[in-house]
Design an enzyme around this catalytic site. Structure first.
Site, mmCIF file in Angstrom:
data_model
loop_
_atom_site.group_PDB
_atom_site.id
_atom_site.type_symbol
_atom_site.label_atom_id
_atom_site.label_comp_id
_atom_site.label_asym_id
_atom_site.label_seq_id
_atom_site.Cartn_x
_atom_site.Cartn_y
_atom_site.Cartn_z
ATOM 1 N N ALA A 22 0.831 -1.208 0.000
ATOM 2 C CA ALA A 22 0.000 0.000 0.000
ATOM 3 C C ALA A 22 0.866 1.260 0.000
ATOM 4 O O ALA A 22 0.629 2.188 -0.781
ATOM 5 C CB ALA A 22 -0.935 -0.006 1.210
ATOM 6 N N TYR A 23 1.857 1.290 0.856
ATOM 7 C CA TYR A 23 2.740 2.455 0.939
ATOM 8 C C TYR A 23 3.408 2.727 -0.406
ATOM 9 O O TYR A 23 3.392 3.861 -0.913
ATOM 10 C CB TYR A 23 3.790 2.210 2.016
ATOM 11 C CG TYR A 23 4.892 3.240 2.075
ATOM 12 C CD1 TYR A 23 4.662 4.495 2.616
ATOM 13 C CD2 TYR A 23 6.169 2.944 1.597
ATOM 14 C CE1 TYR A 23 5.681 5.445 2.673
ATOM 15 C CE2 TYR A 23 7.184 3.881 1.647
ATOM 16 C CZ TYR A 23 6.937 5.122 2.190
ATOM 17 O OH TYR A 23 7.940 6.072 2.241
ATOM 18 N N ALA A 24 3.979 1.697 -1.015
ATOM 19 C CA ALA A 24 4.673 1.875 -2.292
ATOM 20 C C ALA A 24 3.702 2.253 -3.401
ATOM 21 O O ALA A 24 4.056 3.021 -4.305
ATOM 22 C CB ALA A 24 5.431 0.603 -2.662
ATOM 23 N N LYS A 40 3.137 5.915 -3.217
ATOM 24 C CA LYS A 40 4.300 6.638 -3.716
ATOM 25 C C LYS A 40 4.429 6.508 -5.230
ATOM 26 O O LYS A 40 4.886 7.444 -5.902
ATOM 27 C CB LYS A 40 5.566 6.124 -3.029
ATOM 28 C CG LYS A 40 5.650 6.476 -1.546
ATOM 29 C CD LYS A 40 5.629 7.973 -1.310
ATOM 30 C CE LYS A 40 6.034 8.340 0.095
ATOM 31 N NZ LYS A 40 5.995 9.799 0.334
#
Length: 259
Positions: free
Chosen positions: A163-165, A168
């Site tokens: 999710a984080y990547a 980004k």
């Protein structure tokens, strides 16, 4: 069209999340290069004011303002606070550089990610970056520059960062569109993508866990994990006059992770 900074006047950078970690390092590196700073914090005002004091000790001017980048409903009021700070401290209406740095880490495998966790990452990392930049546009000088902070995890994959990547990755796409659409105003937009850095990010995982730190060093060409100043210096360099023609680029600053 807004006016560019008059030659000889100090440049001003707005850095989100400038009270600690990469944002603090970027603020100090920019101040060392003669740039004044507006930095934001979400909860730790004392740390933010300490950075202000450090910048003032270098002979530059700085202001700390509270901002929750995960709450886009507050951005209009924040824009007014920035306008007031510019008028009171610099007798100016606009600043030169926007660094979208503020963020949080969340290490959760894909199958365990909840919608609430996903929404938190989305609101902070992508929606926040998108709409804060939009609200700041009238306050950025023509010829100014935007730096969005991404991650090496958009190039290489590691479990727990889906999710984080992904957020980004969206920021990296947004950056290219900012470069395209803001080019008429002479505003350049680029992405800085750090590798694994020794900060309190993700609970200090790289900084405080010797096994993780050693693993990172093992797959990094330069043989160590990154330090905050590795990134702060890169951001300051990208905003320097020598890089004014760099635009619409993703610049990874990882020491050569997983090459």
């Amino acid at each position: 069209m807004t006016a560019s900074t008059t030659p000889g006047t100090p440049r001003i950078a707005l850095i989100t999340g400038g009270s600690r970690g990469l944002g603090r390092s970027a603020a100090l590196a920019l101040a060392a290069d003669g740039v004044d700073v507006i930095l934001t914090y979400v909860s730790n005002e004392a740390s933010a004011q300490a950075v202000v004091s450090d910048i003032e000790a270098m002979g530059r001017r700085a202001v700390a303002l509270r901002l929750d980048v995960g709450d886009s409903k507050t951005f209009a009021a924040f824009a007014q606070a920035v306008k007031a700070a510019l008028a009171a401290t610099w007798q100016r209406e606009r600043f030169d550089f926007l660094v979208n740095n503020a963020g949080v880490g969340l290490h959760v495998n894909f199958e365990d990610m909840t919608e609430e966790q996903f929404d938190t990452l989305y609101n902070i990392h992508f929606k926040g970056t998108y709409f804060l930049t939009q609200k700041m546009l009238p306050l950025i000088n023509d010829g100014g520059r935007i730096v969005n902070v991404s991650t090496g995890l958009t190039r290489f994959a590691m479990a727990g960062a889906s999710a984080y990547a992904s957020m980004k990755g969206a920021v990296e796409t947004l950056t290219r569109y900012l470069a395209k659409e803001l080019g008429a105003r002479g505003i350049a937009a680029n992405t800085i993508a750090p590798g694994a850095i020794e900060t309190d990010f993700s609970g200090g995982m790289v900084r405080d866990n010797p096994q993780v730190n050693a693993m990172v060093a093992g797959f990094t060409a330069l043989g160590r994990a990154g330090k905050p100043d590795d990134i702060g210096g890169a951001i300051a360099g990208l905003l320097g006059e020598g890089n004014r023609w760099v635009n619409a680029q993703r610049i990874e600053v990882s020491g050569g992770m997983l090459v």
